[in-house]
Enzyme design. Structure first.
Site, short mmCIF file in Angstrom:
data_model
loop_
_atom_site.label_atom_id
_atom_site.label_comp_id
_atom_site.label_asym_id
_atom_site.label_seq_id
_atom_site.Cartn_x
_atom_site.Cartn_y
_atom_site.Cartn_z
N ASP A 222 29.04 15.48 71.90
CA ASP A 222 27.92 16.50 71.00
C ASP A 222 26.88 16.90 72.07
O ASP A 222 25.95 17.68 71.60
CB ASP A 222 27.58 15.79 69.88
CG ASP A 222 26.93 14.30 69.93
OD1 ASP A 222 26.44 14.30 71.16
OD2 ASP A 222 26.83 13.52 68.99
N HIS B 291 34.43 11.53 77.33
CA HIS B 291 35.27 12.34 76.83
C HIS B 291 35.14 14.02 76.63
O HIS B 291 35.36 14.61 75.71
CB HIS B 291 35.46 11.93 75.20
CG HIS B 291 35.95 10.36 74.98
ND1 HIS B 291 36.06 9.61 74.06
CD2 HIS B 291 36.95 9.70 75.95
CE1 HIS B 291 36.80 8.70 74.24
NE2 HIS B 291 37.18 8.52 75.49
C1 BJW Z 1 26.80 3.54 63.12
C2 BJW Z 1 26.19 4.23 62.27
C3 BJW Z 1 24.75 4.11 62.52
C4 BJW Z 1 28.01 4.90 61.87
N1 BJW Z 1 24.20 3.08 63.25
N2 BJW Z 1 26.33 2.43 63.94
C5 BJW Z 1 45.66 0.74 75.23
C6 BJW Z 1 46.29 0.41 74.00
C7 BJW Z 1 46.46 1.06 73.01
C8 BJW Z 1 46.31 2.34 73.19
C9 BJW Z 1 46.22 3.03 74.16
C10 BJW Z 1 45.84 2.14 75.35
N3 BJW Z 1 45.49 2.96 76.36
C11 BJW Z 1 45.30 4.30 76.01
C12 BJW Z 1 45.84 4.48 74.75
C13 BJW Z 1 45.95 5.46 73.85
C14 BJW Z 1 44.75 6.10 73.41
C15 BJW Z 1 44.00 5.11 72.46
O1 BJW Z 1 43.36 4.32 72.55
N4 BJW Z 1 44.56 5.22 71.11
C16 BJW Z 1 43.92 4.15 70.11
C17 BJW Z 1 43.45 5.02 69.14
C18 BJW Z 1 44.95 3.21 69.73
N5 BJW Z 1 43.85 6.53 74.53
C19 BJW Z 1 43.85 7.72 75.09
O2 BJW Z 1 45.11 8.51 74.67
C20 BJW Z 1 42.88 7.97 76.46
N6 BJW Z 1 43.75 8.45 77.31
C21 BJW Z 1 44.40 7.70 78.01
O3 BJW Z 1 44.51 6.57 77.89
O4 BJW Z 1 45.07 8.42 79.14
C22 BJW Z 1 46.07 7.54 79.90
C23 BJW Z 1 46.36 8.53 81.06
C24 BJW Z 1 46.33 8.30 82.24
C25 BJW Z 1 46.60 9.16 83.31
C26 BJW Z 1 47.02 10.39 82.98
C27 BJW Z 1 47.31 10.67 81.69
C28 BJW Z 1 46.98 9.70 80.78
C29 BJW Z 1 42.26 9.26 75.91
C30 BJW Z 1 41.37 8.90 74.68
C31 BJW Z 1 40.61 10.06 74.20
C32 BJW Z 1 39.89 10.05 73.00
N7 BJW Z 1 39.36 11.35 72.63
C33 BJW Z 1 38.53 11.37 71.31
C34 BJW Z 1 38.41 12.91 70.86
C35 BJW Z 1 37.42 13.56 71.67
C36 BJW Z 1 37.08 15.06 71.42
C37 BJW Z 1 36.65 15.01 69.88
O5 BJW Z 1 35.72 14.56 69.56
O6 BJW Z 1 37.35 15.78 69.02
O7 BJW Z 1 37.20 10.69 71.43
S1 BJW Z 1 39.18 10.52 70.08
C38 BJW Z 1 37.78 9.86 69.36
O8 BJW Z 1 37.75 8.19 69.27
C39 BJW Z 1 36.52 10.34 70.13
C40 BJW Z 1 35.60 9.63 70.24
O9 BJW Z 1 34.83 9.50 71.66
C41 BJW Z 1 36.79 8.24 70.30
C42 BJW Z 1 35.71 6.97 69.95
O10 BJW Z 1 35.35 6.77 68.71
P1 BJW Z 1 34.22 6.35 68.12
O11 BJW Z 1 32.92 7.12 68.90
O12 BJW Z 1 34.07 4.75 68.28
O13 BJW Z 1 33.80 6.99 66.65
P2 BJW Z 1 34.48 6.20 65.35
O14 BJW Z 1 34.19 7.16 64.32
O15 BJW Z 1 35.74 5.58 65.61
O16 BJW Z 1 33.37 4.81 65.04
C43 BJW Z 1 31.83 5.06 64.75
C44 BJW Z 1 31.14 3.57 64.63
O17 BJW Z 1 29.88 3.92 64.31
C45 BJW Z 1 31.82 2.86 63.55
O18 BJW Z 1 32.09 1.46 63.94
C46 BJW Z 1 30.88 2.94 62.42
O19 BJW Z 1 30.45 1.66 61.90
C47 BJW Z 1 29.54 3.04 63.40
N8 BJW Z 1 28.40 3.78 62.61
N9 BJW Z 1 27.07 4.86 61.69
C48 BJW Z 1 25.27 2.41 63.93
N10 BJW Z 1 23.91 4.79 61.87
#
Ligand code: BJW
Length: 250
Positions: free
Chosen positions: A106, A121
């Site tokens: 953002d 990201h």
């Molecule tokens: C508050 C609050 C307040 C609320 N105060 N707190 C190993 C194991 C398993 C799976 C994998 C692994 N390695 C890779 C993977 C696959 C995958 C993955 O991790 N999957 C899991 C879901 C299982 N990862 C990938 O695919 C990554 N790539 C990769 O590993 O590539 C390998 C490769 C190597 C070489 C060549 C090719 C490939 C890429 C990951 C990309 C993630 N992208 C996204 C989308 C970005 C664009 C968009 O925004 O649309 O990124 S997904 C999404 O999740 C986004 C976020 O940045 C990311 C994290 O989410 P975040 O920020 O934690 O948000 P929330 O909503 O989950 O949580 C919010 C939190 O805030 C909550 O806890 C609330 O309680 C809290 N909160 N209000 C304080 N006021």
């Protein structure tokens, strides 16, 4: 509020030379940006963000994915950084070594004034070619969105990292280097579910850093932590920075 913080966290922060903060969507929630895994709203309530944020979804339904990102870009343009973003600007000013690693797309940390920011990201504010990944700054509108790359005619896509895609090489290397050499690692507002970002606090802890989290509730990182602070980042972060670094010069 200061008395509620673990003394060990205050002491480690007060003495720290290098601090890393990893932020997630929760840090922007109080600005009015929905978190990634909270229920989406309005027109988008029936879609699962995890299914839209993939290259496969863009290939299958490019217009839908483009419009989701256009909606989100308009939304972040209309909001402002909140006290959590500003507290991190303040922390950076008081620390010799400070790295802000964000998973957010953002742009609110930079708008608040943070300088040493690693955007793991990508960013909603940039675009690239879906065919070869080259940056795209201008395009000719197509009959229907998404627009087309002016060089090759492929679709233009947002410059964000979707599931299954690699993170930016330099940004990832900088984040690993910072995590491996910091004294304190703070996780703020992230569910800790997405790899490889979620591996950074583990790396920091293995290298001897003190690792703490600020979140509304325990995250998937819970077992990795030396301390957790439960509550809104917009209240806790400014109070923590004041309590730990109040004596440090700006
Ligand atoms: C508050 C609050 C307040 C609320 N105060 N707190 C190993 C194991 C398993 C799976 C994998 C692994 N390695 C890779 C993977 C696959 C995958 C993955 O991790 N999957 C899991 C879901 C299982 N990862 C990938 O695919 C990554 N790539 C990769 O590993 O590539 C390998 C490769 C190597 C070489 C060549 C090719 C490939 C890429 C990951 C990309 C993630 N992208 C996204 C989308 C970005 C664009 C968009 O925004 O649309 O990124 S997904 C999404 O999740 C986004 C976020 O940045 C990311 C994290 O989410 P975040 O920020 O934690 O948000 P929330 O909503 O989950 O949580 C919010 C939190 O805030 C909550 O806890 C609330 O309680 C809290 N909160 N209000 C304080 N006021």
């Amino acid at each position: 509020m200061a008395n509620d913080f673990p003394p060990s966290l205050l002491a480690r922060l007060a003495d720290a030379r290098r601090v890393v903060v990893l932020t997630g969507a929760g840090v922007s929630a109080e600005s009015g940006v929905p978190t990634f895994r909270d229920a989406q709203i309005g027109l988008w309530a029936r879609y699962n963000p995890e299914e839209l944020a993939t290259p496969e979804a863009f290939r299958r339904t490019p217009r839908l994915v483009w419009e989701w990102y256009a909606y989100r870009r308009r939304l972040v343009e209309a909001v402002a950084p909140n006290p959590a973003h500003h507290a991190l600007v303040d922390l950076e000013r008081r620390m010799a070594g400070f790295t802000l690693v964000t998973q957010n797309v953002d742009g609110l940390h930079r708008r608040a004034g943070s300088r040493n920011v690693v955007e793991l990201h990508g960013s909603l504010a940039r675009y690239r070619c879906f065919a070869d990944g080259a940056p795209v700054e201008r395009w000719v509108e197509a009959d229907e969105p998404p627009p087309r790359c002016p060089r090759c005619g492929a679709h233009v896509r947002p410059d964000v990292v979707w599931f299954g895609e690699a993170l930016p090489i330099e940004g990832w290397a900088a984040a690993v280097e910072a995590a491996a050499s910091c004294d304190v690692f703070l996780c703020v507002g992230t569910s800790g579910l997405v790899q490889p970002a979620a591996s950074l606090p583990l790396l920091a802890r293995r290298r001897g850093a003190y690792v703490a989290e600020i979140n509304l509730r325990p995250s998937a990182l819970d077992g990795t932590l030396d301390a957790h602070l439960y509550g809104p980042a917009g209240a806790l972060l400014p109070a923590l920075v004041a309590a730990a670094c109040g004596e440090r010069p700006h």
